[in-house]
Design a protein around this motif. Structure first.
Motif, PDB file in Angstrom:
ATOM      1  N   TYR A 323       0.859  -1.182   0.000  1.00 31.78           N
ATOM      2  CA  TYR A 323       0.000   0.000   0.000  1.00 31.78           C
ATOM      3  C   TYR A 323       0.894   1.229   0.000  1.00 31.78           C
ATOM      4  CZ  TYR A 323       1.235  -0.490   4.920  1.00 31.78           C
ATOM      5  OH  TYR A 323       1.936  -0.657   6.098  1.00 31.78           O
ATOM      6  N   GLY A 324       0.312   2.384  -0.314  1.00 27.03           N
ATOM      7  CA  GLY A 324       1.030   3.627  -0.151  1.00 27.03           C
ATOM      8  C   GLY A 324       1.456   4.333  -1.414  1.00 27.03           C
ATOM      9  N   THR A 325       1.396   3.679  -2.578  1.00 29.13           N
ATOM     10  CA  THR A 325       1.908   4.310  -3.794  1.00 29.13           C
ATOM     11  C   THR A 325       1.086   5.520  -4.221  1.00 29.13           C
ATOM     12  OG1 THR A 325       0.654   2.734  -5.140  1.00 29.13           O
ATOM     13  CG2 THR A 325       2.957   2.213  -4.707  1.00 29.13           C
ATOM     14  N   GLY A 327      -0.694   7.336  -1.834  1.00 30.36           N
ATOM     15  CA  GLY A 327      -0.949   8.106  -0.625  1.00 30.36           C
ATOM     16  C   GLY A 327      -2.235   7.737   0.091  1.00 30.36           C
ATOM     17  N   GLU A 328      -2.675   6.492  -0.034  1.00 26.93           N
ATOM     18  CA  GLU A 328      -3.943   6.065   0.571  1.00 26.93           C
ATOM     19  C   GLU A 328      -3.769   5.779   2.064  1.00 26.93           C
ATOM     20  OE1 GLU A 328      -2.124   2.450  -1.576  1.00 26.93           O
ATOM     21  OE2 GLU A 328      -2.211   4.621  -1.824  1.00 26.93           O
ATOM     22  N   SER A 329      -3.414   6.806   2.831  1.00 28.66           N
ATOM     23  CA  SER A 329      -3.008   6.640   4.230  1.00 28.66           C
ATOM     24  C   SER A 329      -4.145   6.166   5.136  1.00 28.66           C
ATOM     25  CB  SER A 329      -2.436   7.951   4.776  1.00 28.66           C
ATOM     26  OG  SER A 329      -3.382   8.996   4.641  1.00 28.66           O
ATOM     27  N   TYR A 332      -3.846   2.375   6.003  1.00 24.52           N
ATOM     28  CA  TYR A 332      -2.619   1.751   6.481  1.00 24.52           C
ATOM     29  C   TYR A 332      -2.830   0.920   7.737  1.00 24.52           C
ATOM     30  CZ  TYR A 332       0.038   5.056   3.506  1.00 24.52           C
ATOM     31  OH  TYR A 332       0.551   5.788   2.473  1.00 24.52           O
ATOM     32  N   LYS A 355       4.761  -1.157   3.152  1.00 26.30           N
ATOM     33  CA  LYS A 355       4.470   0.201   2.704  1.00 26.30           C
ATOM     34  C   LYS A 355       5.479   0.582   1.625  1.00 26.30           C
ATOM     35  CE  LYS A 355       3.741   4.976   4.135  1.00 26.30           C
ATOM     36  NZ  LYS A 355       4.505   5.503   2.978  1.00 26.30           N
ATOM     37  N   ASP A 358       5.662   6.537  -1.498  1.00 26.23           N
ATOM     38  CA  ASP A 358       4.558   7.424  -1.834  1.00 26.23           C
ATOM     39  C   ASP A 358       4.894   8.178  -3.114  1.00 26.23           C
ATOM     40  OD1 ASP A 358       2.653   9.458  -2.041  1.00 26.23           O
ATOM     41  OD2 ASP A 358       2.503   9.689   0.124  1.00 26.23           O
ATOM     42  N   SER A 379      10.022   1.914  -4.757  1.00 23.98           N
ATOM     43  CA  SER A 379       9.082   0.879  -4.306  1.00 23.98           C
ATOM     44  C   SER A 379       9.621  -0.514  -4.576  1.00 23.98           C
ATOM     45  CB  SER A 379       7.729   1.066  -5.000  1.00 23.98           C
ATOM     46  OG  SER A 379       7.041   2.185  -4.474  1.00 23.98           O
TER      47      SER A 379
END
Length: 404
Positions: A323-325, A327-329, A332, A355, A358, A379
Motif C-alpha cells: 500500500y502507499g503508492t 498516498g492512501e493513508s 494503512y 508500505k 509514496d 518501491s
C-alpha cells in the motif's frame, strides 16, 4: 548336414531376441525446428515461453496476451525476427483518443526497460511487425511485453518468423511472482510528457515496481491489474480485481488454471481506488458510519482473497500486501491490523504488510498523481528487501537508477 547347420544357425539367431522379451526400443526422431511458427506451435510451450496470463483462440489460431506486461520470449538462430500481431481497441475514448496497444521489445541479454524499443500496434487485422533485424548471424533472444493495459486494448500473436530457425523455448526462471494491482501496477501515465489526459502511449507496464522487482530477483511474473479497479470496489461498479482470479483476463470468459500456474510469491497492491470509494469521492459524500462500513467491506474482501489464494497455492506461500503508492493513508493501520490479527497471529506466518514509496514524495508525479519512474524504483527496492528478508530468494540484478 548343410541343411541341419543352416537351421541351427537360424534358431540360435532368433533365441536371444525371444529371451529379451520386449523389442529393442527405437530412438525418438530428432526434434524439428522451424523458421515460422503458427497456430498451436505458438502456444504449446515447445518453442515460445509465455509470460503472464494468455489464452489460445481456436477461430483465429492465435494467442491473446492482454494484461499489463504479459508477453513472450523466443530464442532463434538468424539475423531477424518478425511477428504477426492483431489487436482490439476502441476507436475513440473521449479526451483520450485512439487506444492502440503498445509493446516493448528487448533483445538478447537486455533487461533494462529503458532500452526496450516501443512499437505501436496500429492494425486490428493480423499485420507483420519487425521485432528484431540486422543482427549478427547466430543465436539471439527476443522478449516482447505488452506495455498497455487490458482495459484499454487487447493483443494477439498470430505467427513468428525468422530467416533461420526458432529454437527451444527458454527455460522457466527458478522464481515466479504473481502481482495484483491497479493503475500504479499498470504503469498509468508513467511515460507522459506534456499530455493532460491519459492515452496508451503514456503507459508503460515494464517501468513499474512490479517489473523491476521481478527483474531484480530474476523471476518470471504475471500482472493482473487494471486502472480504476480495487479489492472490493474501484471507481466504477463491478470493479473488483479478485473476481477474475480464475480467468485469463479481466472481464473474460476464458478460464485460467491457477493450480497449473502456481507462483512462488504473491504481491497484492490494491487499495488506492477502494480508498476513494470509502471516502465518498466516487459515489458522492458519505457520513462516518458509511465510511466505516465501506472500510470493513474492503478488509473483509482482502481477508477472503488472501485465504482463497492460499487455499489454491498452498498455506505457506508468501503474500506481500502493499500500500502507499497513491498516498492512501486512511487504510494503512486497519490493513496492517487485519494482516497481523487474521494471518500472522492466526497460523499464517507468511503474510506481510509492506508500505511502498509514496508517489508524491519523489519529484513531479506521473500523470494524474501516479508514481513516476523514481517512485517505482524506490518501491521495487522496498519490496525486494522485504522478499529477501522473509524468503529464501536473493537479488540477482541491481535495480535501475535515475539521477536525483
Amino acid at each position: 548336414m548343410k541343411r541341419f547347420l543352416s537351421c541351427l544357425f537360424a534358431l540360435l539367431t532368433v533365441l536371444p531376441l525371444a529371451a529379451c522379451g520386449d523389442p529393442v526400443p527405437q530412438a525418438d526422431p530428432p526434434k524439428e525446428y522451424y523458421g515460422e511458427l503458427t497456430g498451436r506451435q505458438l502456444y504449446d510451450g515447445e518453442y515460445v515461453k509465455w509470460q503472464g496470463r494468455n489464452y489460445f483462440d481456436e477461430e483465429n489460431q492465435s494467442v491473446w496476451f492482454n494484461l499489463s506486461a504479459a508477453g513472450f520470449e523466443v530464442e532463434f538462430e538468424g539475423t531477424e525476427l518478425t511477428a504477426e500481431l492483431m489487436g482490439e481497441w476502441q476507436n475513440e475514448v473521449v479526451g483520450q483518443g485512439v487506444q492502440y496497444p503498445y509493446i516493448g521489445v528487448l533483445i538478447d541479454d537486455e533487461t533494462d526497460p529503458r532500452a526496450a524499443r516501443r512499437e505501436e500496434i496500429y492494425m486490428r487485422e493480423a499485420t507483420e511487425y519487425v521485432l528484431a533485424s540486422n543482427l549478427a548471424p547466430g543465436k539471439h533472444t527476443v522478449k516482447v511485453y505488452k506495455l498497455s493495459e487490458t482495459s484499454s486494448n487487447k493483443l494477439a500473436l498470430v505467427s513468428l518468423k525468422t530467416d533461420g530457425k526458432i529454437l527451444d523455448a527458454p527455460a522457466p526462471a527458478p522464481l515466479s511472482i504473481e502481482f495484483y494491482g491497479d493503475s500504479a501496477t499498470c504503469g498509468y501515465g508513467i511515460d507522459y510528457t506534456d499530455q493532460t489526459s491519459f492515452s496508451t502511449d503514456t503507459e508503460n507496464a515494464i517501468l513499474t515496481y512490479a517489473y523491476l522487482t521481478a527483474r531484480m530477483l530474476g523471476a518470471d511474473f504475471s500482472m493482473i491489474c487494471a486502472s480504476g479497479w480495487g479489492m472490493a470496489h474501484g471507481l466504477g461498479d463491478d470493479s473488483a480485481v479478485p473476481d477474475w482470479f480464475e480467468y485469463a483476463d479481466i472481464r473474460s470468459q476464458e478460464q485460467w488454471d491457477n493450480a497449473a500456474h502456481t507462483p512462488d510469491i504473491v504481491v497484492i497492491n490494491l487499495g488506492a481506488n477502494d480508498n476513494q470509494y470509502i471516502l465518498g469521492n466516487v459515489s458522492g459524500p458519505v457520513d462516518a458510519a458509511e465510511r466505516e462500513v465501506r472500510l470493513q467491506n474492503y478488509l473483509d474482501a482482502y481477508r477472503s482473497f488472501i485465504k482463497k489464494l492460499l487455499s489454491v497455492y498452498g498455506r505457506e506461500t508468501p503474500v506481500f500486501c502493499c500500500y502507499g503508492t497513491m498516498g492512501e493513508s486512511n487504510i494503512y493501520i486497519p490493513l496492517e491490523n487485519m494482516i497481523y490479527d487474521d494471518f500472522q497471529d492466526s497460523g499464517y506466518p507468511n503474510v506481510y504488510p509492506v508500505k511502498l514509496s509514496d508517489g508524491f514524495g519523489n519529484g513531479t508525479p506521473a500523470l494524474h498523481g501516479h508514481p513516476n519512474v523514481k517512485s517505482n524504483i524506490k518501491s521495487a527496492d522496498i519490496l525486494v528487501k522485504n522478499i529477501v528478508d522473509y524468503t529464501e530468494y536473493a537479488v540477482q540484478t541491481e535495480n535501475i537508477r535515475t539521477e536525483d
